[in-house]
Design an enzyme around this catalytic site. Sequence first.
Site, PDB file in Angstrom:
ATOM      1  N   HIS A  47       0.810  -1.223   0.000  1.00 55.18           N
ATOM      2  CA  HIS A  47       0.000   0.000   0.000  1.00 55.18           C
ATOM      3  C   HIS A  47       0.847   1.279   0.000  1.00 55.18           C
ATOM      4  O   HIS A  47       1.867   1.367   0.671  1.00 55.18           O
ATOM      5  CB  HIS A  47      -0.944   0.006   1.205  1.00 55.18           C
ATOM      6  CG  HIS A  47      -0.211   0.067   2.514  1.00 55.18           C
ATOM      7  ND1 HIS A  47       0.184   1.253   3.093  1.00 55.18           N
ATOM      8  CD2 HIS A  47       0.241  -0.907   3.338  1.00 55.18           C
ATOM      9  CE1 HIS A  47       0.802   1.016   4.219  1.00 55.18           C
ATOM     10  NE2 HIS A  47       0.868  -0.291   4.392  1.00 55.18           N
ATOM     11  N   HIS A 103      12.583   0.234 -12.532  1.00 54.67           N
ATOM     12  CA  HIS A 103      12.408  -1.183 -12.862  1.00 54.67           C
ATOM     13  C   HIS A 103      12.512  -1.979 -11.569  1.00 54.67           C
ATOM     14  O   HIS A 103      13.569  -1.984 -10.923  1.00 54.67           O
ATOM     15  CB  HIS A 103      13.473  -1.637 -13.862  1.00 54.67           C
ATOM     16  CG  HIS A 103      13.391  -3.092 -14.225  1.00 54.67           C
ATOM     17  ND1 HIS A 103      14.249  -3.662 -15.143  1.00 54.67           N
ATOM     18  CD2 HIS A 103      12.585  -4.101 -13.816  1.00 54.67           C
ATOM     19  CE1 HIS A 103      13.964  -4.956 -15.269  1.00 54.67           C
ATOM     20  NE2 HIS A 103      12.956  -5.247 -14.463  1.00 54.67           N
TER      21      HIS A 103
HETATM   22  C1  ACO Z   1      13.671 -10.855 -15.966  1.00 57.92           C
HETATM   23  C2  ACO Z   1      15.042 -10.279 -15.637  1.00 57.92           C
HETATM   24  O1  ACO Z   1      16.044 -10.879 -15.856  1.00 57.92           O
HETATM   25  S1  ACO Z   1      15.033  -8.699 -14.966  1.00 57.92           S
HETATM   26  C3  ACO Z   1      16.745  -8.348 -14.624  1.00 57.92           C
HETATM   27  C4  ACO Z   1      17.112  -8.698 -13.212  1.00 57.92           C
HETATM   28  N1  ACO Z   1      18.560  -8.446 -13.020  1.00 57.92           N
HETATM   29  C5  ACO Z   1      19.139  -8.507 -11.835  1.00 57.92           C
HETATM   30  O2  ACO Z   1      18.501  -8.786 -10.836  1.00 57.92           O
HETATM   31  C6  ACO Z   1      20.595  -8.184 -11.817  1.00 57.92           C
HETATM   32  C7  ACO Z   1      21.008  -7.550 -10.496  1.00 57.92           C
HETATM   33  N2  ACO Z   1      22.408  -7.185 -10.589  1.00 57.92           N
HETATM   34  C8  ACO Z   1      23.303  -7.436  -9.610  1.00 57.92           C
HETATM   35  O3  ACO Z   1      22.975  -7.918  -8.523  1.00 57.92           O
HETATM   36  C9  ACO Z   1      24.727  -7.073  -9.969  1.00 57.92           C
HETATM   37  O4  ACO Z   1      25.576  -8.097  -9.488  1.00 57.92           O
HETATM   38  C10 ACO Z   1      25.162  -5.675  -9.438  1.00 57.92           C
HETATM   39  C11 ACO Z   1      24.422  -4.600 -10.276  1.00 57.92           C
HETATM   40  C12 ACO Z   1      24.851  -5.474  -7.979  1.00 57.92           C
HETATM   41  C13 ACO Z   1      26.671  -5.472  -9.580  1.00 57.92           C
HETATM   42  O5  ACO Z   1      27.056  -5.820 -10.865  1.00 57.92           O
HETATM   43  P1  ACO Z   1      28.613  -5.663 -11.273  1.00 57.92           P
HETATM   44  O6  ACO Z   1      28.986  -4.232 -11.167  1.00 57.92           O
HETATM   45  O7  ACO Z   1      28.779  -6.294 -12.618  1.00 57.92           O
HETATM   46  O8  ACO Z   1      29.352  -6.425 -10.123  1.00 57.92           O
HETATM   47  P2  ACO Z   1      30.323  -7.702 -10.192  1.00 57.92           P
HETATM   48  O9  ACO Z   1      29.615  -8.877 -10.769  1.00 57.92           O
HETATM   49  O10 ACO Z   1      31.600  -7.247 -10.838  1.00 57.92           O
HETATM   50  O11 ACO Z   1      30.588  -7.997  -8.653  1.00 57.92           O
HETATM   51  C14 ACO Z   1      31.349  -7.111  -7.846  1.00 57.92           C
HETATM   52  C15 ACO Z   1      31.369  -7.668  -6.440  1.00 57.92           C
HETATM   53  O12 ACO Z   1      30.057  -7.503  -5.859  1.00 57.92           O
HETATM   54  C16 ACO Z   1      29.534  -8.799  -5.467  1.00 57.92           C
HETATM   55  N3  ACO Z   1      28.109  -8.802  -5.803  1.00 57.92           N
HETATM   56  C17 ACO Z   1      27.567  -8.677  -7.033  1.00 57.92           C
HETATM   57  N4  ACO Z   1      26.232  -8.688  -6.962  1.00 57.92           N
HETATM   58  C18 ACO Z   1      25.932  -8.856  -5.656  1.00 57.92           C
HETATM   59  C19 ACO Z   1      24.709  -8.949  -4.964  1.00 57.92           C
HETATM   60  N5  ACO Z   1      23.538  -8.861  -5.620  1.00 57.92           N
HETATM   61  N6  ACO Z   1      24.729  -9.092  -3.632  1.00 57.92           N
HETATM   62  C20 ACO Z   1      25.914  -9.174  -2.963  1.00 57.92           C
HETATM   63  N7  ACO Z   1      27.130  -9.077  -3.576  1.00 57.92           N
HETATM   64  C21 ACO Z   1      27.121  -8.918  -4.914  1.00 57.92           C
HETATM   65  C22 ACO Z   1      30.320  -9.808  -6.285  1.00 57.92           C
HETATM   66  O13 ACO Z   1      30.330 -11.065  -5.660  1.00 57.92           O
HETATM   67  C23 ACO Z   1      31.671  -9.155  -6.347  1.00 57.92           C
HETATM   68  O14 ACO Z   1      32.330  -9.368  -5.107  1.00 57.92           O
HETATM   69  P3  ACO Z   1      33.917  -9.551  -5.026  1.00 57.92           P
HETATM   70  O15 ACO Z   1      34.491  -8.254  -5.526  1.00 57.92           O
HETATM   71  O16 ACO Z   1      34.163  -9.808  -3.585  1.00 57.92           O
HETATM   72  O17 ACO Z   1      34.253 -10.701  -5.921  1.00 57.92           O
END
Ligand code: ACO
Length: 214
Positions: free
Chosen positions: A141, A150
């Site tokens: 709510h 998004h």
């Molecule tokens: C229908 C659909 O598909 S809709 C689309 C949905 N998409 C998503 O949900 C994607 C969400 N994206 C993420 O979670 C990504 O990992 C992001 C945006 C947070 C970061 O992406 P990037 O900048 O490429 O990060 P990268 O993969 O290089 O990771 C960097 C560090 O963060 C960590 N990390 C990445 N994502 C996460 C997360 N979600 N939670 C905790 N840690 C994370 C990695 O393990 C890495 O750690 P390290 O340096 O100790 O090895």
Amino acid sequence: MPVIPEPAKATPDLHVIGAGGHARVIVALAQAAGYRIAGIFDDQPANPALLLGHPVSGSVRDIPDSVDTWAVIAIGSNAVRERLAAQFRQVQWATLIHPAAWVAPDVVVGPGSVVMAGAVLQPGVRIGTHVIVNTLAGIDHDCRLDDYVHVAPGCRLAGNVHLETGVFAGVGCSFIPGVTVGPWAQLGAGAVITGALPGGVTAVGIPARPMRGR
Ligand SMILES: CC(=O)SCCNC(=O)CCNC(=O)[C@H](O)C(C)(C)COP(=O)(O)OP(=O)(O)OC[C@H]1O[C@@H](n2cnc3c(N)ncnc32)[C@H](O)[C@@H]1OP(=O)(O)O
């Protein structure tokens, strides 16, 4: 019925901008909502094959910028949706709500926004323009999702959450009641947002904290 812009006729033909995986979901949603597909338009289709039986018809500039044109931007990137929306002055942006979503009667969903299957939008929710409420997201709510937000599949927003313009919430984010996230912030998959986050950051974890240097 939720408060959404009504098309001039019951089932206008819909121009779909984008030809990727998200576009396939949008085409399926549009058809479930009663639209016919006028065409799929993409300047650089990664995969020119059929989208659920529809060929890629042309590039974005082939879409007539007319009040008689109904269109939706089927691209997951918030910044790209904002850029493409600015290229048109007259197009009517369709608001697509999957018949298997639950949208409370007083919810406002803006033009160009899409609500996927299984999403739940509870009373008092306000959704801006070109927003994606993805599969199985729960928006409770009085939440406000500003333009170009998004919310990815499986996110759970408690009441009175405010996501400012362009926020991206990755799959499975959870928000406690009343938190605000500043414009164009990115929230990593599975983050739990327990307090306000500033605009522009990338935050991950439980509780969500901005990543170093971002
Ligand atoms: C229908 C659909 O598909 S809709 C689309 C949905 N998409 C998503 O949900 C994607 C969400 N994206 C993420 O979670 C990504 O990992 C992001 C945006 C947070 C970061 O992406 P990037 O900048 O490429 O990060 P990268 O993969 O290089 O990771 C960097 C560090 O963060 C960590 N990390 C990445 N994502 C996460 C997360 N979600 N939670 C905790 N840690 C994370 C990695 O393990 C890495 O750690 P390290 O340096 O100790 O090895």
